[in-house]
Design an enzyme around this catalytic site. Structure first.
Site, PDB file in Angstrom:
ATOM      1  N   LEU A   1       0.421  -2.701   8.392  1.00 52.57           N
ATOM      2  CA  LEU A   1       1.933  -2.592   8.452  1.00 52.57           C
ATOM      3  C   LEU A   1       2.308  -1.185   8.709  1.00 52.57           C
ATOM      4  O   LEU A   1       3.594  -1.089   8.157  1.00 52.57           O
ATOM      5  CB  LEU A   1       2.679  -3.229   7.027  1.00 52.57           C
TER       6      LEU A   1
ATOM      7  N   CYS B   1      -1.200   0.797   0.269  1.00 49.22           N
ATOM      8  CA  CYS B   1      -0.021  -0.209   0.315  1.00 49.22           C
ATOM      9  C   CYS B   1      -0.642  -1.691   0.042  1.00 49.22           C
ATOM     10  O   CYS B   1      -0.399  -2.506  -0.764  1.00 49.22           O
ATOM     11  CB  CYS B   1       0.527  -0.175   1.531  1.00 49.22           C
ATOM     12  N   HIS B   2      -1.803  -2.070   0.923  1.00 53.46           N
ATOM     13  CA  HIS B   2      -2.519  -3.172   0.793  1.00 53.46           C
ATOM     14  C   HIS B   2      -4.065  -3.210   0.639  1.00 53.46           C
ATOM     15  O   HIS B   2      -4.735  -4.229   0.810  1.00 53.46           O
ATOM     16  CB  HIS B   2      -2.005  -4.077   2.057  1.00 53.46           C
ATOM     17  N   GLY B   3      -4.550  -2.025   0.421  1.00 53.57           N
ATOM     18  CA  GLY B   3      -5.937  -1.742   0.352  1.00 53.57           C
ATOM     19  C   GLY B   3      -6.977  -1.704   1.415  1.00 53.57           C
ATOM     20  O   GLY B   3      -7.982  -2.271   1.519  1.00 53.57           O
TER      21      GLY B   3
ATOM     22  N   PRO C   1      -6.780  -5.801   4.742  1.00 49.81           N
ATOM     23  CA  PRO C   1      -6.228  -6.556   5.474  1.00 49.81           C
ATOM     24  C   PRO C   1      -6.089  -6.005   7.220  1.00 49.81           C
ATOM     25  O   PRO C   1      -5.438  -6.769   8.073  1.00 49.81           O
ATOM     26  CB  PRO C   1      -4.923  -6.855   5.080  1.00 49.81           C
TER      27      PRO C   1
END
Length: 254
Positions: A200, A218-220, A233
């Protein structure tokens, strides 16, 4: 006052209309009406001057000119002699003005095209930001430096031999985005990647994560020492910008 102005304007318009109609009635036509039934001799090219001087010699004789006719007589029927004393159309002046206007319009169109192309070109400040120079002499082995390139962070990492061996030992077939380490670097010692997560668009943290490369909090998403996605991700590896080595100690990005 309004009624008086309206009457004056109507008088001016009527006077101008009478002058225009009068001028059109007395103006000689530019071309004669076609006469396809006229004899061939009246429609021949001999009606116009076909003999010119070139070093004192005739281009074509009068007898040869009498034999030159078009297939349908269209050209001869409309053509007026160049020296016709009854011709009041001022063709030479009309041709001169028309030709000059075409030259002017062509020049204006060319200038407008140049201006449009110039406006689409990048300005000096944009060109200055299109490339970034990096001094490599101050970067130690194992250290990561962040520079700015076109508004985005770029990670410049000087890898040790152990890190290079670790990146080459990875089984590429097991990667989500298979890519050899050798295809991502020009010199094995130096790794350059955009500091933008491919998930992202967050900025990863260098020298962090489960694989010792980069970690996006942020999202690993975890990236290895070559910037390849290993866990999380993110769908693809960190992007490698276009760059080249100007010298052994100077790097140009862009």
């Amino acid at each position: 006052l309004i009624a008086h102005s309206h009457g004056l304007w109507s008088s001016v318009v009527a006077m101008f209309s009478r002058l225009v109609r009068s001028g059109l009635r007395h103006r000689a036509p530019l071309f004669k009406k076609a006469s396809y039934l006229a004899p061939a001799s009246t429609r021949a090219f001999s009606q116009i001057p076909v003999v010119a001087e070139r070093q004192g010699k005739e281009l074509v004789s009068e007898s040869e000119a009498d034999m030159f006719t078009s297939k349908d007589g269209y050209f001869e029927g409309y053509q007026l002699p160049a020296s016709d004393p009854q011709d009041k159309s001022q063709r030479n002046f009309v041709y001169f003005v028309t030709g000059g206007a075409r030259v002017f319009y062509a020049s204006a169109a060319r200038l407008a095209l140049i201006k449009i192309v110039a406006s689409l070109s990048a300005s000096a400040d944009v060109l200055a930001l299109s490339a970034t120079e990096v001094d490599l002499s101050s970067i130690e082995v194992g250290r990561n430096v962040t520079v700015k390139f076109r508004g985005k962070p770029v990670f410049v990492r000087r890898r040790s031999q152990e890190e290079i061996d670790e990146a080459n030992a990875v089984n590429v077939a097991e990667l989500r985005d298979p890519e050899e380490d050798s295809s991502r670097v020009e010199k094995p010692e130096w790794l350059l990647v955009l500091g933008v997560c491919t998930h992202l668009g967050c900025v990863p943290i260098p020298n962090a994560g489960a694989f010792g490369g980069y970690f996006c909090p942020c999202h690993g998403s975890h990236y290895d020492i070559s910037g390849r996605i290993r866990k999380g991700p993110a769908p693809s590896n960190l992007e490698v910008p276009k760059y080249q080595f100007a010298t052994d100690t100077k790097l140009i990005i862009g």
